[in-house]
Each structure stands twice: as structure tokens, then as C-alpha cells.
Design a protein around this motif. Structure first.
Motif, PDB file in Angstrom:
ATOM      1  N   ASP A  49      31.607  35.484  32.232  1.00 44.30           N
ATOM      2  CA  ASP A  49      32.380  35.556  30.860  1.00 44.30           C
ATOM      3  C   ASP A  49      32.553  37.138  30.395  1.00 44.30           C
ATOM      4  OD1 ASP A  49      32.751  33.081  30.653  1.00 44.30           O
ATOM      5  OD2 ASP A  49      31.134  32.492  29.546  1.00 44.30           O
ATOM      6  N   LEU A  50      31.882  38.058  31.350  1.00 44.62           N
ATOM      7  CA  LEU A  50      32.038  39.441  31.091  1.00 44.62           C
ATOM      8  C   LEU A  50      33.324  39.746  30.807  1.00 44.62           C
ATOM      9  CD1 LEU A  50      29.416  40.850  33.564  1.00 44.62           C
ATOM     10  CD2 LEU A  50      29.326  41.132  31.101  1.00 44.62           C
ATOM     11  N   ILE A  51      33.768  40.526  29.681  1.00 41.16           N
ATOM     12  CA  ILE A  51      35.174  41.107  29.704  1.00 41.16           C
ATOM     13  C   ILE A  51      35.332  42.669  30.369  1.00 41.16           C
ATOM     14  CG2 ILE A  51      37.004  42.133  28.097  1.00 41.16           C
ATOM     15  CD1 ILE A  51      35.763  40.129  26.086  1.00 41.16           C
ATOM     16  N   ILE A  52      36.046  42.577  31.438  1.00 41.36           N
ATOM     17  CA  ILE A  52      36.051  43.865  32.138  1.00 41.36           C
ATOM     18  C   ILE A  52      37.468  44.606  32.229  1.00 41.36           C
ATOM     19  CG2 ILE A  52      36.226  44.730  34.475  1.00 41.36           C
ATOM     20  CD1 ILE A  52      34.571  42.149  35.132  1.00 41.36           C
ATOM     21  N   ALA A  53      37.655  45.911  31.668  1.00 43.86           N
ATOM     22  CA  ALA A  53      38.710  46.721  31.597  1.00 43.86           C
ATOM     23  C   ALA A  53      38.912  47.567  32.776  1.00 43.86           C
ATOM     24  CB  ALA A  53      38.605  47.428  29.995  1.00 43.86           C
ATOM     25  N   VAL A  54      40.153  47.661  33.213  1.00 44.78           N
ATOM     26  CA  VAL A  54      40.413  48.407  34.126  1.00 44.78           C
ATOM     27  C   VAL A  54      41.546  49.441  34.095  1.00 44.78           C
ATOM     28  CG1 VAL A  54      41.301  48.479  36.599  1.00 44.78           C
ATOM     29  CG2 VAL A  54      39.903  46.462  35.856  1.00 44.78           C
ATOM     30  N   LYS A  55      41.310  50.797  33.941  1.00 49.77           N
ATOM     31  CA  LYS A  55      42.291  51.780  33.918  1.00 49.77           C
ATOM     32  C   LYS A  55      43.259  51.977  35.038  1.00 49.77           C
ATOM     33  CE  LYS A  55      39.344  54.283  30.361  1.00 49.77           C
ATOM     34  NZ  LYS A  55      38.732  55.530  30.142  1.00 49.77           N
ATOM     35  N   GLY A  56      44.412  51.676  35.009  1.00 51.03           N
ATOM     36  CA  GLY A  56      45.269  51.609  36.215  1.00 51.03           C
ATOM     37  C   GLY A  56      45.455  50.320  36.654  1.00 51.03           C
ATOM     38  N   ALA A  57      46.600  50.057  37.449  1.00 55.23           N
ATOM     39  CA  ALA A  57      46.852  48.850  38.075  1.00 55.23           C
ATOM     40  C   ALA A  57      47.424  49.066  39.410  1.00 55.23           C
ATOM     41  CB  ALA A  57      47.820  48.188  37.266  1.00 55.23           C
ATOM     42  N   GLY A  58      47.231  50.318  40.042  1.00 54.73           N
ATOM     43  CA  GLY A  58      47.776  50.682  41.500  1.00 54.73           C
ATOM     44  C   GLY A  58      46.964  50.052  42.450  1.00 54.73           C
ATOM     45  N   GLU A  59      47.336  50.581  43.685  1.00 55.78           N
ATOM     46  CA  GLU A  59      46.571  49.955  44.842  1.00 55.78           C
ATOM     47  C   GLU A  59      45.190  49.526  44.700  1.00 55.78           C
ATOM     48  OE1 GLU A  59      46.106  50.393  49.832  1.00 55.78           O
ATOM     49  OE2 GLU A  59      47.285  51.954  48.408  1.00 55.78           O
ATOM     50  N   MET A  60      44.330  50.489  44.513  1.00 53.42           N
ATOM     51  CA  MET A  60      43.090  50.577  44.388  1.00 53.42           C
ATOM     52  C   MET A  60      42.389  49.636  43.221  1.00 53.42           C
ATOM     53  SD  MET A  60      42.019  51.699  46.930  1.00 53.42           S
ATOM     54  CE  MET A  60      43.237  52.656  48.338  1.00 53.42           C
ATOM     55  N   ALA A  61      43.063  49.941  42.021  1.00 51.67           N
ATOM     56  CA  ALA A  61      42.633  49.069  40.950  1.00 51.67           C
ATOM     57  C   ALA A  61      43.102  47.629  41.312  1.00 51.67           C
ATOM     58  CB  ALA A  61      43.741  49.579  39.983  1.00 51.67           C
ATOM     59  N   THR A  62      44.155  47.224  41.741  1.00 57.41           N
ATOM     60  CA  THR A  62      44.421  45.852  42.074  1.00 57.41           C
ATOM     61  C   THR A  62      43.559  45.427  43.397  1.00 57.41           C
ATOM     62  OG1 THR A  62      46.908  46.283  41.661  1.00 57.41           O
ATOM     63  CG2 THR A  62      46.346  44.329  42.997  1.00 57.41           C
ATOM     64  N   GLY A  63      43.182  46.150  44.223  1.00 56.88           N
ATOM     65  CA  GLY A  63      42.237  45.553  45.230  1.00 56.88           C
ATOM     66  C   GLY A  63      40.773  45.232  44.501  1.00 56.88           C
ATOM     67  N   THR A  64      40.538  45.984  43.446  1.00 54.37           N
ATOM     68  CA  THR A  64      39.231  45.787  42.590  1.00 54.37           C
ATOM     69  C   THR A  64      39.418  44.608  41.911  1.00 54.37           C
ATOM     70  OG1 THR A  64      38.738  48.051  42.658  1.00 54.37           O
ATOM     71  CG2 THR A  64      37.760  46.786  40.915  1.00 54.37           C
ATOM     72  N   ALA A  65      40.290  44.486  41.002  1.00 56.08           N
ATOM     73  CA  ALA A  65      40.836  43.378  40.230  1.00 56.08           C
ATOM     74  C   ALA A  65      40.651  42.109  41.104  1.00 56.08           C
ATOM     75  CB  ALA A  65      42.053  43.493  39.391  1.00 56.08           C
ATOM     76  N   CYS A  66      41.359  41.924  42.256  1.00 57.63           N
ATOM     77  CA  CYS A  66      41.375  40.764  42.963  1.00 57.63           C
ATOM     78  C   CYS A  66      39.858  40.487  43.404  1.00 57.63           C
ATOM     79  CB  CYS A  66      42.383  40.966  44.227  1.00 57.63           C
ATOM     80  SG  CYS A  66      44.347  40.899  43.586  1.00 57.63           S
ATOM     81  N   ARG A  67      39.195  41.263  43.799  1.00 55.66           N
ATOM     82  CA  ARG A  67      37.982  41.138  44.339  1.00 55.66           C
ATOM     83  C   ARG A  67      37.051  40.553  43.232  1.00 55.66           C
ATOM     84  NH1 ARG A  67      35.202  43.208  49.168  1.00 55.66           N
ATOM     85  NH2 ARG A  67      33.952  41.736  49.897  1.00 55.66           N
ATOM     86  N   LEU A  68      37.181  41.085  41.937  1.00 50.93           N
ATOM     87  CA  LEU A  68      36.169  40.553  40.878  1.00 50.93           C
ATOM     88  C   LEU A  68      36.950  39.166  40.471  1.00 50.93           C
ATOM     89  CD1 LEU A  68      36.192  43.878  38.621  1.00 50.93           C
ATOM     90  CD2 LEU A  68      34.362  42.910  40.212  1.00 50.93           C
ATOM     91  N   PHE A  69      38.218  38.963  40.205  1.00 54.29           N
ATOM     92  CA  PHE A  69      38.873  37.678  40.177  1.00 54.29           C
ATOM     93  C   PHE A  69      38.409  36.575  40.987  1.00 54.29           C
ATOM     94  CE2 PHE A  69      42.281  34.442  39.513  1.00 54.29           C
ATOM     95  CZ  PHE A  69      42.297  34.340  38.284  1.00 54.29           C
ATOM     96  N   GLN A  70      38.409  36.864  42.311  1.00 54.01           N
ATOM     97  CA  GLN A  70      37.874  35.850  43.311  1.00 54.01           C
ATOM     98  C   GLN A  70      36.604  35.673  43.170  1.00 54.01           C
ATOM     99  OE1 GLN A  70      40.343  33.955  43.909  1.00 54.01           O
ATOM    100  NE2 GLN A  70      41.640  35.244  45.565  1.00 54.01           N
ATOM    101  N   SER A  71      35.752  36.358  42.500  1.00 51.53           N
ATOM    102  CA  SER A  71      34.350  36.242  42.463  1.00 51.53           C
ATOM    103  C   SER A  71      34.030  35.617  41.039  1.00 51.53           C
ATOM    104  CB  SER A  71      33.509  37.655  42.295  1.00 51.53           C
ATOM    105  OG  SER A  71      33.789  38.270  43.741  1.00 51.53           O
ATOM    106  N   ASN A  72      35.092  35.017  40.450  1.00 54.60           N
ATOM    107  CA  ASN A  72      35.045  34.280  39.050  1.00 54.60           C
ATOM    108  C   ASN A  72      34.846  35.102  37.906  1.00 54.60           C
ATOM    109  OD1 ASN A  72      35.493  31.714  40.060  1.00 54.60           O
ATOM    110  ND2 ASN A  72      33.396  31.445  40.891  1.00 54.60           N
TER     111      ASN A  72
END
Length: 269
Positions: free
Chosen positions: A7-30
């Protein structure tokens, strides 16, 4: 700290390629309470794997993970409940003060720190050069291709920007498309198109943009975009696999895994 780590709230600055790869990895880790902040006119090259495209199109799906444009922070909860990641136009990161996330990730890859600091969250992570772990971020991630790619840095800095693109299929600078002059980029070929050396992929005003190697157009900025001289406007995939155009790169996936590690180091105890 929430009762459950997921339930941690995670903010990501940017939404380009590396930011998206990171967000997807976290999202798929629930980790589902993620939000991303972008500029008014983001200029991603690998647009098919960049959540920043939601700024223009309203939504985008990358490897089964959906991002949706949010007009205000009040919409975050609804978007989270729809199993999606909100992307908001917020170049000044005002959403951080409103939402007070547990984690802030600077994934802009600006090669310098644009203002990220330790006071933004209990865990602040910086991707790539420009950050110093222990000074302006709690942990930094090495983004330079090679032996140390993805290394979590607890004290000190990632490697400085070399100015040389990473080696892919034996090519470095040859695979990058750059604007031959300042002007408006007009594309004549789409992402995923097979190209030959010296083929014209578009124009900046009337000056042609030619590829330097055979391959596939893996990424390209949006059509009719104003560009500066020498700006990166596309890249060529020399390995000939069209699937690489619409999937997260090994680099972005590795960096995303390292960010996941940093979060677990902090909160999984």
C-alpha cells in the motif's frame, strides 16, 4: 508507513522509457499506488513503451499495464481502483506536496538533478548521473550499460554521462537518429518499419534525416515536433526484431528491478 508494504504510495518523476520500465516492474510486483508526473509536452523517443504518451492520447498500455491521464490529484484514487497508473502534467512536482508519497523516484534521466531532495519522502531514489546517494537522494541507481548497470548505490554517485549511447548489436552512436538542424520534425516512416542504411525516415523542415545502419525504427518522437539541432529524435534496432519496438528494454527492466530492491531494502523488514 501503511500497514501493508503493497500500500506504499510511490511518486515517479517522468514517464519516459526508463520511468515506464520502472513503474511496470513495481506495478507487476503489486505496488499499485503509483503516480507519474510529466511535462506539458513530453518528447519520448520510445513512445510505444512510454507512459508519457498518455499526456497526448489519454491512456496507453505497456506490457499489459495501463496508464491514464489525470487532470488533478483527486482523480488518482479512481484511476488506481481501475487498476491503472495515473499520469499527471506536473513539471513542478506539486503533487508530491499534496499526496505525500512514501517513495519518490526521479526517473527523468536528465543527467543532472533538477531539484530532487531528501525531504520529499522517506525514501528518495535517483536514476543515473546527477545524484549523490546520502546527499540529495537516499539511494541512487547506476543506469550506464555495462558491468554495473542496475547497481544500487548507498553512498556516492552513479557514473558520469559518457555521451556515448550503449552498445546494441555492435552499434553505439550509429543507431541514434539526431536532428540535422533546428526546426519541425516530419516523419515519413513509422516505428517498426524496416530500414536500410542511408534511407530517409523523415525531415527536419526540408533537411532529410537518414539512418546510418540497417535495422528497424525502434523509437521516434511524435510527428510535427519542434526540435533543437542534434536532439535525439529516434533510434534504430539493429537486431531486426520488431517485438523490441513494443516491449520494455533489458536496460529499463534491470533498472526497474533495482528500484524494487531499494524499496524492499527500506520497507521490507
Amino acid at each position: 508507513m501503511p500497514e501493508k508494504i503493497k500500500d506504499l504510495i510511490i511518486a515517479v518523476k517522468g514517464a519516459g522509457e526508463m520511468a515506464t520500465g520502472t513503474a511496470c516492474r513495481l506495478f507487476q510486483s503489486n505496488f499499485k499506488n503509483i503516480f507519474m508526473m510529466e511535462t506539458q509536452s513530453p518528447m519520448a523517443v520510445r513512445r510505444q513503451v512510454s507512459f508519457s504518451e498518455a499526456v497526448y492520447d489519454g491512456k496507453i498500455i505497456v506490457e499489459g499495464v495501463q496508464a491514464k491521464k489525470a487532470l488533478k490529484t483527486d482523480e488518482f484514487q479512481t484511476i488506481w481502483e481501475s487498476d491503472s497508473i495515473p499520469v499527471i502534467i506536473d513539471p513542478d512536482w506539486k503533487s508530491i506536496k499534496e499526496i505525500k508519497p512514501h517513495v519518490v523516484i526521479d526517473a527523468i534521466i536528465a543527467k543532472k538533478n533538477l531539484g530532487t531532495n531528501l525531504l520529499e519522502a522517506s525514501l528518495v531514489i535517483g536514476l543515473g548521473p546527477g545524484f549523490e546517494a546520502g546527499k540529495d537522494v537516499h539511494m541512487a541507481i547506476e543506469t550506464n550499460r555495462g558491468h554495473n548497470l542496475g547497481r544500487v548505490i548507498l553512498k556516492g554517485c552513479p557514473q558520469k554521462d559518457t555521451g556515448i549511447p550503449g552498445n546494441t548489436g555492435g552499434y553505439t552512436y550509429e543507431r541514434v537518429l539526431r536532428a540535422p538542424c533546428a526546426g519541425i520534425f516530419h516523419s515519413v516512416l513509422d516505428i517498426g518499419t524496416i530500414v536500410k542504411k542511408e534511407e530517409v525516415v523523415g525531415y527536419v523542415d526540408k533537411t532529410p534525416v537518414k539512418v546510418m545502419i540497417d535495422g528497424i525504427i525502434r523509437g521516434q518522437i511524435r510527428n510535427n515536433t519542434m526540435v533543437a539541432d542534434k536532439l535525439k529524435i529516434g533510434d534504430i534496432e539493429p537486431r531486426g526484431n520488431k517485438e523490441y519496438c513494443r516491449t520494455i528494454s533489458e536496460k529499463a527492466r534491470a533498472i526497474g528491478g533495482s528500484v524494487l530492491e531499494t524499496i524492499l531494502r527500506k520497507y521490507n523488514n
